[in-house]
Design a protein around this motif. Structure first.
Motif, mmCIF file in Angstrom:
data_model
loop_
_atom_site.group_PDB
_atom_site.id
_atom_site.type_symbol
_atom_site.label_atom_id
_atom_site.label_comp_id
_atom_site.label_asym_id
_atom_site.label_seq_id
_atom_site.Cartn_x
_atom_site.Cartn_y
_atom_site.Cartn_z
ATOM 1 N N GLN A 1 0.966 -1.339 -0.022
ATOM 2 C CA GLN A 1 -0.241 0.106 -0.166
ATOM 3 C C GLN A 1 1.269 1.568 -0.112
ATOM 4 O O GLN A 1 2.024 1.144 0.448
ATOM 5 N N ASP A 2 0.368 2.510 -0.464
ATOM 6 C CA ASP A 2 0.389 3.153 -0.884
ATOM 7 C C ASP A 2 2.013 4.422 1.098
ATOM 8 O O ASP A 2 1.955 4.555 0.686
ATOM 9 N N SER A 3 0.994 3.873 1.838
ATOM 10 C CA SER A 3 1.221 3.858 3.299
ATOM 11 C C SER A 3 2.773 3.213 3.408
ATOM 12 O O SER A 3 3.454 4.016 3.686
ATOM 13 N N CYS A 4 2.523 2.381 2.793
ATOM 14 C CA CYS A 4 4.477 1.587 3.006
ATOM 15 C C CYS A 4 5.224 2.646 2.773
ATOM 16 O O CYS A 4 6.633 1.734 2.999
ATOM 17 N N TYR A 5 5.666 3.197 1.678
ATOM 18 C CA TYR A 5 6.537 3.255 0.714
ATOM 19 C C TYR A 5 7.095 4.275 1.821
ATOM 20 O O TYR A 5 8.694 4.330 2.199
ATOM 21 N N VAL A 6 6.641 5.255 2.398
ATOM 22 C CA VAL A 6 7.496 6.302 3.165
ATOM 23 C C VAL A 6 7.640 5.534 4.827
ATOM 24 O O VAL A 6 8.673 6.299 5.965
ATOM 25 N N CYS A 7 7.055 4.674 5.217
ATOM 26 C CA CYS A 7 7.091 4.097 6.051
ATOM 27 C C CYS A 7 8.087 3.259 6.031
ATOM 28 O O CYS A 7 9.245 3.158 7.838
ATOM 29 N N TYR A 8 8.470 2.528 5.244
ATOM 30 C CA TYR A 8 9.737 1.331 5.663
ATOM 31 C C TYR A 8 10.846 1.551 4.632
ATOM 32 O O TYR A 8 11.385 0.895 4.466
ATOM 33 N N ALA A 9 10.412 2.110 3.197
ATOM 34 C CA ALA A 9 10.781 2.426 2.275
ATOM 35 C C ALA A 9 12.604 2.669 2.219
ATOM 36 O O ALA A 9 12.974 3.870 3.620
ATOM 37 N N SER A 10 13.608 2.393 2.272
ATOM 38 C CA SER A 10 15.237 2.741 2.966
ATOM 39 C C SER A 10 15.129 3.981 2.662
ATOM 40 O O SER A 10 16.259 4.806 2.777
ATOM 41 N N ASN A 11 15.365 4.569 2.188
ATOM 42 C CA ASN A 11 14.990 6.527 0.867
ATOM 43 C C ASN A 11 14.682 7.341 2.301
ATOM 44 O O ASN A 11 15.073 8.715 2.577
ATOM 45 N N PHE A 12 13.901 6.374 3.029
ATOM 46 C CA PHE A 12 13.826 7.746 4.159
ATOM 47 C C PHE A 12 13.847 7.534 5.693
ATOM 48 O O PHE A 12 14.067 7.431 7.177
ATOM 49 N N ILE A 13 14.883 5.975 5.991
ATOM 50 C CA ILE A 13 15.915 5.392 7.596
ATOM 51 C C ILE A 13 16.973 6.947 7.141
ATOM 52 O O ILE A 13 18.156 6.222 6.929
ATOM 53 N N ALA A 14 16.549 7.037 8.955
ATOM 54 C CA ALA A 14 17.732 7.107 8.803
ATOM 55 C C ALA A 14 19.167 6.679 8.684
ATOM 56 O O ALA A 14 19.170 5.243 9.573
ATOM 57 N N GLY A 15 21.015 7.046 8.839
ATOM 58 C CA GLY A 15 22.142 5.459 8.154
ATOM 59 C C GLY A 15 20.925 4.589 7.611
ATOM 60 O O GLY A 15 22.509 4.136 7.629
ATOM 61 N N ALA A 16 20.712 4.695 6.137
ATOM 62 C CA ALA A 16 20.553 3.643 5.471
ATOM 63 C C ALA A 16 21.654 3.767 4.757
ATOM 64 O O ALA A 16 21.912 2.759 3.736
ATOM 65 N N ALA A 17 22.113 5.055 4.329
ATOM 66 C CA ALA A 17 22.913 5.149 3.062
ATOM 67 C C ALA A 17 22.127 4.793 1.278
ATOM 68 O O ALA A 17 21.075 4.927 1.628
ATOM 69 N N ARG A 18 23.164 4.422 1.246
ATOM 70 C CA ARG A 18 22.200 4.216 -0.448
ATOM 71 C C ARG A 18 22.438 3.196 -1.075
ATOM 72 O O ARG A 18 23.456 1.796 -1.138
#
Length: 522
Positions: free
Chosen positions: A162-179
């Motif tokens: 679901q769309d809500s999972c993208y901002v909650c679980y995508a690595s793009n927005f997790i601090a420390g995940a790098a690239r």
């Protein structure tokens, strides 16, 4: 974390005759403790509250002719190396009891001093909900109480949620995940799938040892190719960091100071609470509150060129203006034209923002052909020039291919003025500011991490070379010629890996002599 259903195994004809030689000393977990855990664990069928995911809904699918329907494993999300003693067999489907044991074993490996970890799993939005409860209920599962686990979903699989999972679980927005794309677990399955069908009819101990050897070889090949991979990552980080910094600075400098301060505080709170409440990351998604078509009809106006030729200095020409004594008016017209251009760019920004709203509220929600046709007619009212594309961050936040997307140049010309003129544009800029900052921060993390990984790689090769030097000395003192020859060969291999890695890293960063700290040779 991931599962692989290519590695099936059939029931043994005479299981009592099977004798394991290295049970639990490789990558596959030991049978004894694992089977006791499965016998005690509660097998509760959990249906997905997100989209219809195969890994969740097929968790209890069984096949009576197979002793193992597949395998589950953990790997390093940076380089895809298998974690030792962290691979389990599936007796039915990809059940949580299997992956719980797999994860707990992985978190025990070289985990001293680590208090925070990122876990990526295809269905982490469902799997992570009751992980701590399942661990607490089992005497064979153990995770350090101080360890903070931040759940994530790979960038390929998250678009199936679901769309809500993208901002909650995508690595793009997790601090420390790098690239990271967090889908690297898919790459080591390819070489493992070569041998998995051949091991289907083997005895269980023989099959486990074959898989152990294959995974060990996979890790070894990644180790000797580490320098090439890190140099490639370094070059990407240099370019990505420069581009993302420039884009963020333009947006940040043109925004109102109070807005930037508020946006930064909201980002800090979201990152602080995301591990316990993933919905805190909703600030990275636009919360649309636009009115109906009738109320916003005035905003969807088309831009038409002027049809009347006005006798302005630009139309009369410099010579004619001089004859009429109106040369000074030319400068005034230039100033007015510059202001008109700025107003036009502002209208374009407003128009594209509204276009994004139409796409999300009308096009994506249209179920009937008539409504869809009318919605697309509004979308096509603006020509699709290269810089006039709607931001997918608003129109379709869960769309693929927007990981590195940045706003066109004219969006950063008057952020403060646009934000004051429209609440919607203020929210539009707020979300894009957060995305631009996240992109820049991740590239900065990548640059820092890659440079550390370069040093760690060289230090590891030096450590191994010195280790084999000591073993060679012991073998030489014991007059073991075969052991000595093997130790010397291993020492030379790691010294060569060190020299090659150092050279490659210095070519990417600068130049220095790699022989200056080479360990002593026998």
């Amino acid at each position: 974390m991931d599962g692989n259903f290519k590695a099936e195994h059939m029931h043994a004809a005479n299981p009592i005759d099977e004798v394991p030689l290295m049970d639990g000393h490789g990558f596959m977990v030991g049978d004894g403790k694992y089977k006791v855990h499965l016998a005690l664990a509660k097998d509760t069928a959990q249906w997905s509250e997100c989209n219809n995911h195969h890994a969740v809904n097929q968790a209890n699918a069984s096949c009576h002719r197979l002793e193992a329907t597949g395998i589950g494993s953990c790997a390093c999300t940076r380089h895809g190396c298998f974690v030792p003693h962290a691979m389990v067999d599936f007796q039915k489907g990809e059940r949580q009891m299997n992956m719980d044991y797999d994860l707990c074993e992985a978190l025990k490996h070289n985990a001293s001093g680590i208090w925070c970890t990122l876990t990526f799993y295809d269905v982490n939005c469902q799997y992570h909900k009751y992980l701590k409860d399942r661990v607490a209920d089992s005497p064979y599962l153990q995770i350090q109480e101080q360890l903070e686990i931040i759940p994530g979903i790979g960038l390929w699989h998250v678009h199936g949620h679901q769309d809500s999972c993208y901002v909650c679980y995508a690595s793009n927005f997790i601090a420390g995940a790098a690239r990271i794309d967090s889908e690297i677990m898919e790459t080591p399955w390819a070489p493992l799938n070569i041998i998995s069908p051949l091991a289907q009819g083997m005895g269980m101990p023989h099959r486990k040892e074959c898989l152990d050897y294959q995974m060990n070889d996979c890790n070894f090949m990644k180790m000797i190719r580490m320098s090439k991979a890190l140099c490639q990552k370094f070059r990407q980080a240099v370019k990505g960091l420069a581009d993302s910094r420039e884009a963020f600075q333009k947006l940040d400098q043109s925004a109102e100071e109070n807005n930037v301060r508020d946006w930064g505080e909201q980002e800090r709170l979201a990152q602080e609470w995301c591990s316990t409440d993933p919905t805190a990351m909703d600030i990275y998604e636009v919360q649309l509150q636009k009115d109906s078509d009738d109320e916003t009809a005035d905003e969807f106006r088309l831009f038409e060129p002027e049809k009347v030729v006005i006798p302005l200095p630009s139309n009369l020409g410099q010579g004619r203006c001089a004859e009429l004594g109106a040369a000074d008016v030319m400068h005034q017209e230039h100033v007015l034209q510059e202001g008109q251009a700025n107003d036009t760019l502002h209208n374009i920004r407003v128009h594209l923002a509204d276009k994004a709203v139409i796409f999300r509220q009308t096009v994506r929600m249209a179920k009937l052909q008539a409504k869809s046709t009318r919605a697309w007619a509004q979308i096509h009212s603006v020509d699709r020039a290269e810089h006039l594309k709607v931001s997918t961050t608003v129109a379709n936040p869960n769309a693929r291919g927007q990981r590195n997307s940045m706003l066109a140049w004219f969006w950063s010309m008057d952020v403060e003025g646009d934000s004051d003129s429209s609440d919607w544009l203020n929210e539009f800029y707020w979300v894009h500011w957060l995305h631009a900052k996240a992109l820049r921060d991740h590239w900065e993390e990548e640059m820092l991490l890659v440079q550390h990984e370069m040093n760690w790689t060289c230090n590891f090769f030096l450590h191994k070379a010195e280790q084999w030097i000591r073993l060679a000395s012991i073998s030489k003192a014991a007059n073991k010629v075969g052991h000595l020859a093997y130790a010397v060969w291993q020492r030379k291999m790691y010294q060569r890996l060190y020299v090659d890695s150092w050279d490659a890293f210095e070519v990417a960063k600068g130049a220095r002599n790699p022989m200056s700290i080479m360990p002593a040779v026998l």
